[in-house]
Motif scaffolding. Structure first.
Motif, PDB file in Angstrom:
ATOM      1  N   ASP B 169       0.825  -1.209   0.000  1.00 43.03           N
ATOM      2  CA  ASP B 169       0.000   0.000   0.000  1.00 43.03           C
ATOM      3  C   ASP B 169       0.860   1.260   0.000  1.00 43.03           C
ATOM      4  O   ASP B 169       0.621   2.190  -0.783  1.00 43.03           O
ATOM      5  CB  ASP B 169      -0.876  -0.072   1.270  1.00 43.03           C
ATOM      6  N   VAL B 170       1.895   1.262   0.856  1.00 39.76           N
ATOM      7  CA  VAL B 170       2.785   2.430   0.976  1.00 39.76           C
ATOM      8  C   VAL B 170       3.518   2.671  -0.339  1.00 39.76           C
ATOM      9  O   VAL B 170       3.653   3.804  -0.797  1.00 39.76           O
ATOM     10  CB  VAL B 170       3.790   2.224   2.136  1.00 39.76           C
ATOM     11  N   GLU B 171       3.948   1.570  -0.957  1.00 40.90           N
ATOM     12  CA  GLU B 171       4.684   1.689  -2.206  1.00 40.90           C
ATOM     13  C   GLU B 171       3.816   2.335  -3.295  1.00 40.90           C
ATOM     14  O   GLU B 171       4.265   3.241  -3.998  1.00 40.90           O
ATOM     15  CB  GLU B 171       5.176   0.315  -2.646  1.00 40.90           C
ATOM     16  N   THR B 172       2.572   1.878  -3.396  1.00 41.93           N
ATOM     17  CA  THR B 172       1.660   2.463  -4.393  1.00 41.93           C
ATOM     18  C   THR B 172       1.403   3.934  -4.066  1.00 41.93           C
ATOM     19  O   THR B 172       1.356   4.770  -4.963  1.00 41.93           O
ATOM     20  CB  THR B 172       0.293   1.733  -4.411  1.00 41.93           C
ATOM     21  N   PHE B 173       1.292   4.214  -2.783  1.00 39.90           N
ATOM     22  CA  PHE B 173       1.041   5.614  -2.377  1.00 39.90           C
ATOM     23  C   PHE B 173       2.189   6.514  -2.822  1.00 39.90           C
ATOM     24  O   PHE B 173       1.986   7.570  -3.410  1.00 39.90           O
ATOM     25  CB  PHE B 173       0.853   5.692  -0.852  1.00 39.90           C
ATOM     26  N   LEU B 174       3.436   6.072  -2.525  1.00 46.34           N
ATOM     27  CA  LEU B 174       4.593   6.897  -2.862  1.00 46.34           C
ATOM     28  C   LEU B 174       4.703   7.092  -4.372  1.00 46.34           C
ATOM     29  O   LEU B 174       5.077   8.160  -4.842  1.00 46.34           O
ATOM     30  CB  LEU B 174       5.868   6.283  -2.290  1.00 46.34           C
TER      31      LEU B 174
END
Lengths: 458, 187
Positions: B169-174
């Motif tokens: 999730d964090v990776e997609t957000f960044l």
């Protein structure tokens, strides 16, 4: 956060072409290459001056303090003059780092680091003099430190000389903490660029593990603000207390209530002049013209003009009060200063401190490097003689004519004075070689556009 | 207002968890990404910047420092101690008549009372800074977890990977907020 600064109406302090990376490169370059010939020339000159001082001190210790020109009634002369002079020099550094910070003067960011370093070295130089005045300091150790309480008698806390001990040591400690705190992020930047293994280790140790997280910055900024808040009353108090050494006595010419503000204004005046003496060659030698611009120097000149006017006002007020008070001893001392044995040094002081700085009323002179350098040196000479006049003229001719005598310095007095300049310049030249001379983080935060795609290299 | 839990958190060193690092080239980009990360409800988000960015600590909801309280307490104690000490030495331990002045001549004691407060307040500020900013920790002395550009001209958003902050999730957000580079940092 908006990128346009609506408050900015003047031209930017630092040109738009200067990027963050350029700031890092320019400021850290001198610490990462071998010293230039120019640096060596200055360093060896400073070492030579220091050597003169070391030899004078060695002879003084061998033969005793009698080699100085001190005698009754002048038991204080060059040594206390130098002490007050060097403590005063330090004040500009603290003013720049603390008071200008609280007043949100952005131009301070280019000069505060070197000015703070100057403060520390000036206070160290000043502290040499009380120590030397004990004659043979290693013998003084047993009656100064640790405090010998076998007689069960305490020091006299009502004495201004004791206030001075507390004021100066506190000033030194707080200035050192303030300066080192500001250095931590910059040493971390040096550590991250360091090539050699040993260099990396030393810088890693000194940067105390700084990584630049927002949490760290938040605490850092809080501490920095607190230091500025603590240092502001401190800088005003130190020279106030130094002036108490004189003002609380009954000597004509010393016993006056104007001394504290007069000394503080004079300290800032002389200190800024010394910052100028150091910065002009430094920015040239290390190619810092883009970050220490003429505009920065002009602002400093304006402060010198303002504080110079305060000092001039204090001179005028002293003479007026001596006449107005109808006190014959005060009147005698002040007319004697202008026309007596030491007339030349008093007129030299007035010329250097009250007349020459008036050049700064003109923008042409304020922005000319040769002129400002000349004025800065003149102010340093003037401020040195101001302390000499206060101390020596009052002591030489006080209440009783039977008590009068004149002072003439010997070569050893001159030797330690020259040596103190040597010590100060040697320390400063070492500083500019090993530590960043400007605060990287602070300069970056005032760039016109702190970042932006087009300003990045490549 | 400062809470006790915040003070404890500021003394305890941060836990070593894997961090997702989003690299940004300008402070503006970092600032906006940080706002969005907080909107998404990520916990323990921090940033690495070469200079302090004003307002970012508030965006990231970093609890404010207890340094000023420490300075205040130390400053007042330093002054109080010097006042007490001067009174005790001159009126209790060895009363001595100096120039006919009262034994407890407090106006003459004022300069040292002031200096005592300054000295203890200043030194305490420095020591507490070392504690709250997690400086002087033996392990941290070795090196920066990131490379030189992060103390030069590059900015990073750090999002810890945990139960609340899912790695994917964090990776997609960044990626979504336009990070120049994304990497996982395991300590």
């Amino acid at each position: 956060m908006s990128t346009t600064n609506v408050y900015q109406t003047e031209a930017p302090l630092i040109q738009e072409t200067v990027t963050m990376n350029k700031v890092t490169e320019t400021i850290l370059a001198p610490t990462e290459r071998l010293p230039s010939n120019g640096w060596w020339a200055m360093f060896l000159t400073a070492n030579g001056l220091l050597l003169i001082g070391v030899l004078s001190v060695a002879i003084q210790m061998w033969r005793g303090v009698g080699v100085w020109g001190l005698n009754h009634p002048i038991g204080w002369a060059f040594d206390i003059t130098n002490f007050v002079f060097w403590i005063g020099i330090g004040h500009a550094g603290t003013l720049i780092s603390a008071i200008l910070f609280l007043l949100r003067q952005k131009w301070r960011t280019s000069i505060n680091r070197s000015a703070e370093a100057m403060t520390i070295f000036a206070v160290m130089t000043a502290l040499v003099f009380p120590l030397l005045h004990t004659g043979r300091p290693w013998l003084a150790a047993f009656w100064l430190l640790p405090y010998p309480s076998e007689r069960l008698l305490w020091v006299n806390f009502r004495s201004p000389l004791l206030w001075d001990v507390f004021a100066v040591t506190t000033y030194f400690t707080i200035s050192l903490c303030f300066w080192f705190t500001g250095l931590i992020p910059d040493i971390a930047a040096m550590r991250d660029r360091a090539k050699g293994k040993i260099r990396k280790k030393i810088l890693g140790f000194l940067s105390l593990g700084w990584s630049g997280t927002m949490t760290q910055w938040m605490h850092f900024e809080k501490a920095y603000l607190l230091f500025a808040g603590l240092a502001t009353p401190l800088v005003l108090s130190v020279h106030t207390i130094v002036s108490f050494d004189f003002a609380t006595s009954i000597m004509p010419g010393w016993h006056t209530t104007i001394f504290p503000p007069y000394f503080v204004a004079g300290a800032i005046f002389g200190g800024f002049a010394m910052v100028m003496v150091l910065l002009v060659p430094m920015r040239k030698l290390f190619g810092l013209e883009e970050v220490i611009t003429i505009k920065h120097l002009e602002y400093m000149n304006k402060i010198m003009l303002a504080t110079g006017m305060m000092v001039t006002y204090a001179y005028a007020s002293e003479f007026f009060m001596a006449w107005y008070s109808e006190n014959q001893y005060e009147r005698f001392i002040f007319s004697n200063r202008l026309t007596g044995h030491y007339w030349w040094s008093v007129w030299l002081m007035i010329l250097c401190n009250a007349v020459i700085p008036q050049l700064f009323w003109f923008k042409k002179f304020r922005t000319s490097i040769p002129v400002m350098y000349f004025v800065a040196i003149a102010i340093n000479v003037g401020m040195w003689f101001e302390r000499f006049n206060i101390i020596v003229t009052s002591l030489s001719q006080d209440f009783l004519p039977a008590n009068w005598d004149f002072y003439s310095p010997t070569k050893y007095d001159f030797g330690i004075t020259i040596g103190s300049f040597g010590l100060f310049f040697t320390l400063f030249l070492l500083f500019v070689r090993v530590l960043p001379t400007l605060s990287l983080a602070e300069v970056k935060s005032i760039l016109v556009k702190p970042a932006g795609e087009k300003h990045r290299k490549g | 207002m400062l809470k006790l839990s915040d003070i404890i958190k500021q003394i305890k060193p941060p836990e070593n968890v894997p961090l997702m690092v989003g690299v940004f080239l300008t402070p503006e980009e970092l600032y906006h990404a940080a706002e969005k990360a907080m909107d998404k409800g990520y916990k323990g988000v921090d940033a690495i910047t070469p200079f302090p960015i004003h307002g970012l600590d508030e965006v990231l909801k970093i609890p404010s420092s207890w340094l000023p309280y420490a300075t205040l307490i130390a400053g007042v104690s330093g002054s109080a101690f010097m006042l007490w000490f001067q009174w005790w030495t001159s009126s209790v331990n060895y009363p001595l008549n100096v120039g006919g002045k009262p034994l407890f001549s407090w106006p003459a004691f004022a300069p040292i009372v002031f200096e005592g407060g300054e000295l203890l307040g200043g030194v305490t500020t420095f020591i507490v800074l070392l504690i709250t900013a997690y400086l002087c920790r033996p392990r941290a002395l070795i090196k920066n977890p990131l490379e030189a550009k992060f103390t030069d001209d590059t900015f990073a958003l750090l999002i810890p990977i945990s139960k609340e902050n899912n790695q994917q999730d964090v990776e997609t957000f960044l990626k979504g907020v336009g990070a120049d580079e994304i990497r996982l940092l395991t300590v």
